[in-house]
Design a protein around this motif. Structure first.
Motif, PDB file in Angstrom:
ATOM      1  N   GLU A 136       5.950  -4.577  10.403  1.00 29.60           N
ATOM      2  CA  GLU A 136       7.285  -3.984  10.461  1.00 29.60           C
ATOM      3  C   GLU A 136       7.690  -3.583  11.882  1.00 29.60           C
ATOM      4  OE1 GLU A 136       7.656  -0.932   7.581  1.00 29.60           O
ATOM      5  OE2 GLU A 136       7.283  -2.252   5.868  1.00 29.60           O
ATOM      6  N   PRO A 137       6.836  -2.884  12.663  1.00 34.93           N
ATOM      7  CA  PRO A 137       7.230  -2.586  14.055  1.00 34.93           C
ATOM      8  C   PRO A 137       7.419  -3.846  14.887  1.00 34.93           C
ATOM      9  CG  PRO A 137       5.435  -1.160  13.361  1.00 34.93           C
ATOM     10  CD  PRO A 137       5.594  -2.196  12.299  1.00 34.93           C
ATOM     11  N   LEU A 138       6.570  -4.844  14.688  1.00 35.06           N
ATOM     12  CA  LEU A 138       6.749  -6.101  15.409  1.00 35.06           C
ATOM     13  C   LEU A 138       8.051  -6.766  15.000  1.00 35.06           C
ATOM     14  CD1 LEU A 138       5.692  -8.255  17.339  1.00 35.06           C
ATOM     15  CD2 LEU A 138       4.356  -9.213  15.453  1.00 35.06           C
ATOM     16  N   GLY A 139       8.393  -6.684  13.711  1.00 32.29           N
ATOM     17  CA  GLY A 139       9.648  -7.253  13.248  1.00 32.29           C
ATOM     18  C   GLY A 139      10.860  -6.567  13.857  1.00 32.29           C
ATOM     19  N   GLN A 140      10.782  -5.252  14.090  1.00 38.62           N
ATOM     20  CA  GLN A 140      11.895  -4.553  14.728  1.00 38.62           C
ATOM     21  C   GLN A 140      12.098  -5.053  16.165  1.00 38.62           C
ATOM     22  OE1 GLN A 140      13.994  -2.546  13.128  1.00 38.62           O
ATOM     23  NE2 GLN A 140      12.775  -2.959  11.279  1.00 38.62           N
ATOM     24  N   MET A 141      11.022  -5.370  16.866  1.00 37.18           N
ATOM     25  CA  MET A 141      11.158  -5.951  18.203  1.00 37.18           C
ATOM     26  C   MET A 141      11.838  -7.313  18.135  1.00 37.18           C
ATOM     27  SD  MET A 141       7.447  -4.973  19.873  1.00 37.18           S
ATOM     28  CE  MET A 141       7.857  -5.831  21.384  1.00 37.18           C
ATOM     29  N   LEU A 142      11.491  -8.108  17.112  1.00 39.65           N
ATOM     30  CA  LEU A 142      12.124  -9.419  16.959  1.00 39.65           C
ATOM     31  C   LEU A 142      13.618  -9.283  16.723  1.00 39.65           C
ATOM     32  CD1 LEU A 142       9.447 -11.143  14.669  1.00 39.65           C
ATOM     33  CD2 LEU A 142       9.752 -11.440  17.128  1.00 39.65           C
ATOM     34  N   LEU A 143      14.002  -8.303  15.917  1.00 43.49           N
ATOM     35  CA  LEU A 143      15.427  -8.112  15.636  1.00 43.49           C
ATOM     36  C   LEU A 143      16.189  -7.715  16.893  1.00 43.49           C
ATOM     37  CD1 LEU A 143      15.230  -6.255  12.200  1.00 43.49           C
ATOM     38  CD2 LEU A 143      15.984  -8.597  12.599  1.00 43.49           C
ATOM     39  N   ARG A 144      15.575  -6.900  17.760  1.00 44.27           N
ATOM     40  CA  ARG A 144      16.251  -6.479  18.984  1.00 44.27           C
ATOM     41  C   ARG A 144      16.357  -7.624  19.997  1.00 44.27           C
ATOM     42  NH1 ARG A 144      16.351  -1.346  20.618  1.00 44.27           N
ATOM     43  NH2 ARG A 144      17.851  -2.217  22.103  1.00 44.27           N
ATOM     44  N   LEU A 145      15.337  -8.463  20.073  1.00 43.02           N
ATOM     45  CA  LEU A 145      15.328  -9.538  21.071  1.00 43.02           C
ATOM     46  C   LEU A 145      16.087 -10.781  20.629  1.00 43.02           C
ATOM     47  CD1 LEU A 145      11.592  -9.279  22.180  1.00 43.02           C
ATOM     48  CD2 LEU A 145      13.580  -8.752  23.606  1.00 43.02           C
ATOM     49  N   GLN A 146      16.274 -10.954  19.334  1.00 43.59           N
ATOM     50  CA  GLN A 146      16.897 -12.171  18.817  1.00 43.59           C
ATOM     51  C   GLN A 146      18.265 -12.463  19.431  1.00 43.59           C
ATOM     52  OE1 GLN A 146      16.102 -14.676  17.054  1.00 43.59           O
ATOM     53  NE2 GLN A 146      18.083 -15.544  16.485  1.00 43.59           N
ATOM     54  N   PRO A 147      19.178 -11.468  19.561  1.00 38.40           N
ATOM     55  CA  PRO A 147      20.488 -11.788  20.157  1.00 38.40           C
ATOM     56  C   PRO A 147      20.388 -12.272  21.602  1.00 38.40           C
ATOM     57  CG  PRO A 147      20.561  -9.695  18.959  1.00 38.40           C
ATOM     58  CD  PRO A 147      19.135 -10.082  19.056  1.00 38.40           C
ATOM     59  N   LEU A 148      19.380 -11.825  22.353  1.00 38.23           N
ATOM     60  CA  LEU A 148      19.248 -12.268  23.737  1.00 38.23           C
ATOM     61  C   LEU A 148      18.779 -13.710  23.818  1.00 38.23           C
ATOM     62  CD1 LEU A 148      19.282  -9.115  24.181  1.00 38.23           C
ATOM     63  CD2 LEU A 148      17.804  -9.541  26.146  1.00 38.23           C
ATOM     64  N   VAL A 149      17.910 -14.120  22.908  1.00 30.74           N
ATOM     65  CA  VAL A 149      17.379 -15.477  22.936  1.00 30.74           C
ATOM     66  C   VAL A 149      18.416 -16.486  22.471  1.00 30.74           C
ATOM     67  CG1 VAL A 149      15.611 -16.989  21.973  1.00 30.74           C
ATOM     68  CG2 VAL A 149      15.020 -14.669  22.670  1.00 30.74           C
ATOM     69  N   ALA A 199      24.018 -16.978  33.320  1.00 27.80           N
ATOM     70  CA  ALA A 199      24.396 -15.703  32.688  1.00 27.80           C
ATOM     71  C   ALA A 199      23.126 -14.892  32.432  1.00 27.80           C
ATOM     72  CB  ALA A 199      25.147 -15.940  31.378  1.00 27.80           C
ATOM     73  N   THR A 200      23.192 -13.595  32.695  1.00 28.27           N
ATOM     74  CA  THR A 200      22.050 -12.705  32.524  1.00 28.27           C
ATOM     75  C   THR A 200      22.362 -11.670  31.454  1.00 28.27           C
ATOM     76  OG1 THR A 200      21.381 -12.984  34.845  1.00 28.27           O
ATOM     77  CG2 THR A 200      20.520 -11.070  33.662  1.00 28.27           C
ATOM     78  N   ARG A 201      21.449 -11.551  30.508  1.00 28.46           N
ATOM     79  CA  ARG A 201      21.573 -10.553  29.451  1.00 28.46           C
ATOM     80  C   ARG A 201      20.376  -9.610  29.557  1.00 28.46           C
ATOM     81  NH1 ARG A 201      22.408 -15.531  27.588  1.00 28.46           N
ATOM     82  NH2 ARG A 201      20.312 -15.706  26.686  1.00 28.46           N
ATOM     83  N   GLU A 202      20.634  -8.302  29.423  1.00 24.62           N
ATOM     84  CA  GLU A 202      19.597  -7.300  29.604  1.00 24.62           C
ATOM     85  C   GLU A 202      19.487  -6.421  28.365  1.00 24.62           C
ATOM     86  OE1 GLU A 202      20.386  -5.090  33.109  1.00 24.62           O
ATOM     87  OE2 GLU A 202      19.834  -6.719  34.484  1.00 24.62           O
ATOM     88  N   LEU A 203      18.281  -5.863  28.185  1.00 26.94           N
ATOM     89  CA  LEU A 203      18.014  -5.002  27.038  1.00 26.94           C
ATOM     90  C   LEU A 203      16.922  -4.019  27.409  1.00 26.94           C
ATOM     91  CD1 LEU A 203      18.131  -4.281  23.947  1.00 26.94           C
ATOM     92  CD2 LEU A 203      16.380  -6.041  23.622  1.00 26.94           C
ATOM     93  N   LEU A 204      17.110  -2.744  27.033  1.00 27.18           N
ATOM     94  CA  LEU A 204      16.050  -1.740  27.135  1.00 27.18           C
ATOM     95  C   LEU A 204      15.385  -1.658  25.763  1.00 27.18           C
ATOM     96  CD1 LEU A 204      14.636   0.383  28.871  1.00 27.18           C
ATOM     97  CD2 LEU A 204      16.255   2.075  28.006  1.00 27.18           C
ATOM     98  N   LEU A 225       9.809 -21.690  38.866  1.00 22.28           N
ATOM     99  CA  LEU A 225       9.501 -23.102  38.747  1.00 22.28           C
ATOM    100  C   LEU A 225      10.684 -23.939  39.224  1.00 22.28           C
ATOM    101  CD1 LEU A 225       7.887 -22.968  35.201  1.00 22.28           C
ATOM    102  CD2 LEU A 225       6.659 -23.511  37.315  1.00 22.28           C
ATOM    103  N   ALA A 226      10.384 -25.195  39.627  1.00 26.04           N
ATOM    104  CA  ALA A 226      11.468 -26.079  40.080  1.00 26.04           C
ATOM    105  C   ALA A 226      12.440 -26.375  38.958  1.00 26.04           C
ATOM    106  CB  ALA A 226      10.868 -27.370  40.642  1.00 26.04           C
ATOM    107  N   ARG A 227      11.918 -26.397  37.747  1.00 25.06           N
ATOM    108  CA  ARG A 227      12.784 -26.663  36.596  1.00 25.06           C
ATOM    109  C   ARG A 227      12.607 -25.534  35.584  1.00 25.06           C
ATOM    110  NH1 ARG A 227      12.683 -31.870  32.487  1.00 25.06           N
ATOM    111  NH2 ARG A 227      14.039 -30.942  30.899  1.00 25.06           N
ATOM    112  N   THR A 228      13.647 -24.734  35.443  1.00 21.69           N
ATOM    113  CA  THR A 228      13.614 -23.610  34.508  1.00 21.69           C
ATOM    114  C   THR A 228      14.966 -23.495  33.828  1.00 21.69           C
ATOM    115  OG1 THR A 228      12.017 -22.405  35.875  1.00 21.69           O
ATOM    116  CG2 THR A 228      13.232 -21.136  34.241  1.00 21.69           C
ATOM    117  N   GLY A 229      14.978 -23.701  32.522  1.00 21.48           N
ATOM    118  CA  GLY A 229      16.223 -23.551  31.785  1.00 21.48           C
ATOM    119  C   GLY A 229      16.564 -22.107  31.515  1.00 21.48           C
TER     120      GLY A 229
END
Length: 597
Positions: free
Chosen positions: A23-36, A230-235, A203-207
């Motif tokens: 569950e705590p790991l899942g909460q991290m996934l929910l927070r990071l998902q919009p950035l990815v 474009a840069t997206r940030e999250l605390l 790296l020379a090639r980084t998407g």
């Protein structure tokens, strides 16, 4: 594994870790998902060689003019000219050949010193998100470590391999050059994600570039993703320290289990008893006796060895690490192991008359037992309180704690028609209800007589007490009064707030607490569902599910502080966890289950 619905997309990976960490790991996934975000679609090849007629158009070369139009030219030349001038002629439109290429998402992780510890949790979450993201787009996912030889791994579920790839070497130009040569063989549409510290070279090639840094001003990690300029940030807030440590060190290990023997099979008839501090737990054994378990402060701590007592007590209490108990032997009661001199050594006393103290007919059931001590020469002395089966609160008192010769114990009856009692540290609270009046009393360790602190003009079947506010003021306790089988009254804020609540679905009320961790949150009833598989907190504003068990729950107990919850299932599995959290602090499997393992 019963995961919340919002975590279902990542259940394949979350199933690898125990539920209290999923569950705590899942909460991290929910927070990071919009950035990815999602993986972009596959681009079409520039090849436009016609391979057939895809549709009909009003424009085009005359070699693709429909046969029906040529027939018009032969039959009515003037009409054909008019239609050509008005763009009404019909042509077969070409269908370009679209060449779809296999897509690939590559994630390269920095395993250097700047990414040790908490940043590794973010790397684990990003690996899960990117693997799921590639799968949704029909692409492959591969990963590697920048400091290791340029080898890509295809198995995204190998989280252990990622966590074990720790090194004190920082990424340098040689590492980047080796990976640049390997990445040169990738296709134009393949993605490359570089994940690590901000000071690492690119790296020379980084998407996409992901930087993970420890925030110096705020609690958490600063995560930034730069993709397509474009840069997206999250605390990002991190799990509790105990959960985070287990995710990094032992992510796939079960919760700590108490070490017990086959003769420690627990009784389902007697509810476990928490110590006054909530750090020790006493459970009754099926064949008699008591087993004590230390409840750790976090799941990462090593569980200790249980302690055992063979005799079956009439009542017991855990004060610190000491187990004080009262044992019945015929017409005598033995008091032993309580703190202090008065009841520390075995003291054998006559049983009080049945009309003043009524004991259960058969051994095995524990009476609620409380203990307070005042060491001052003229103080209240050492007192053992017990609530009998006739709802009478009795007391045995010994004076003269600091003298060589302590007094003989004195027995007296404190109250009748007691409908609820609890002890928190050095304060005893109890409630009586008779003649349509319910009264709440408090008694401190240095007070010889109880003090009335509240009265309600109603008859109560039960009164439950919740943990006090941090100030430990008696009026700040939570109260829950049961008026009938289904109707309850919650009392809060120095008796200024009364909230009626009805439990009409057959659930059993097991305690009273706050709906959230904050001391200012709303009061709620702790309810065990009718099927004995769900525990939730019910308040006037709504319900909050606390626990879902695969096995029916036989016993459910909330500790005096209102912070920890213990449940014993029909399969005799004992567990303890935080009321507002998912961290399992203790798990003791039944003897048959351990044998099967």
């Amino acid at each position: 594994m019963n995961l919340p619905p919002q975590l279902a997309p990542w259940s394949e990976w979350l199933a690898l870790v125990p539920l209290e960490m999923a569950e705590p790991l899942g909460q991290m996934l929910l927070r990071l998902q919009p950035l990815v975000g999602r993986m972009t679609g596959v681009a079409a090849s520039p090849d436009t060689i016609p391979v057939g007629a895809g549709s009909i158009a009003r424009r085009g070369p005359y070699q693709r003019l429909l046969l029906s139009e040529w027939a018009v030219l032969d039959a009515a030349p003037d009409e054909f000219i008019r239609r050509a001038a008005a763009n009404e002629l019909l042509f077969s439109a070409p269908e370009p050949q679209v060449q779809r290429r296999a897509r690939l998402c590559v994630a390269l992780f920095d395993a250097g010193p700047e990414q040790l510890g908490e940043p590794r949790l973010v790397q684990m979450a990003l690996m899960i998100l990117l693997a799921r993201r590639a799968g949704e787009a029909g692409a492959d996912f591969q990963w590697g470590v920048l400091q290791e030889p340029p080898t890509l791994h295809a198995k995204s579920r190998k989280l252990r391999a990622l966590l074990d790839a720790r090194t004190l070497t920082r990424v340098d130009a040689a590492h980047l050059n080796r990976w640049n040569e390997t990445l040169g063989s990738l296709g134009e549409t393949d993605e490359v994600w570089q994940i690590g510290a901000s000071g690492c070279g690119a790296l020379a090639r980084t998407g996409a570039r992901v930087n993970i840094e420890v925030s110096l001003l705020d609690a958490g990690l600063k995560v930034s993703i730069t993709q397509r300029r474009a840069t997206r940030e999250l605390l990002l807030e991190l799990p509790a320290p105990g959960i985070g440590a287990r995710l990094l060190r032992h992510p796939f290990d079960p919760p700590p289990q108490g070490k017990s023997r086959a003769d420690d099979m627990l009784s389902l008839k007697q509810a476990p008893v928490f110590g006054l501090s909530g750090t020790w737990l006493a459970a009754a054994r099926e064949k008699g006796g008591v087993v004590l378990h230390h409840v750790q402060a976090s799941a990462a701590a090593q569980s200790g060895k249980p302690r055992r007592r063979r005799a079956t007590p009439l009542g017991l209490i855990l004060v610190g690490t000491m187990l004080g108990y009262v044992e019945r032997r015929g017409d005598f009661l033995t008091f032993d192991r309580f703190p202090g001199r008065a009841f520390g050594a075995p003291r054998i006393l006559d049983c009080p008359p049945p009309e003043q103290f009524q004991m259960p007919p058969k051994a095995g059931g524990w009476l609620s037992t409380f203990f307070m001590i005042d060491h001052s020469p003229t103080g209240a002395g050492a007192r053992v309180f017990m609530l009998d089966v006739a709802r009478q609160l009795a007391c045995w008192t010994v004076y003269g704690q600091k003298h060589k010769h302590v007094s003989d114990p004195r027995f007296h009856q404190v109250a009748e028609e007691v409908v609820g009692a609890i002890q928190y540290a050095r304060t005893l609270l109890y409630a009586t209800s008779e003649a349509n009046r319910t009264t709440v009393y408090a008694m401190g360790a240095k007070e010889k007589e109880p003090t009335e602190i509240a009265a309600f003009s109603m008859q109560a079947k039960r009164v439950l007490f919740g943990a006090p506010a941090p100030a430990r003021q008696r009026a700040s306790w939570l109260y829950a009064l049961q008026r009938s089988d289904q109707h309850w009254l919650l009392v809060d804020d120095n008796f200024k707030v009364t909230i009626p609540l009805m439990i009409g679905d057959g659930g059993m009320v097991m305690g009273v607490a706050r709906i959230a961790r904050s001391a200012c949150s709303a009061p709620a009833l702790l309810v065990l569902s009718a099927d004995r598989r769900t525990v939730d907190l019910r308040s006037a504003s709504g319900n909050h599910v606390v626990l879902q068990s695969e096995q029916p729950i036989a016993q459910l107990v909330l500790d005096p502080t209102g912070e920890r919850l213990c449940w014993l299932t029909d399969s005799r599995n004992l567990s303890v966890r935080a009321l507002h959290g998912s961290e399992v602090l203790l798990h003791v499997a039944s003897a048959p289950e351990r044998g099967a393992a």
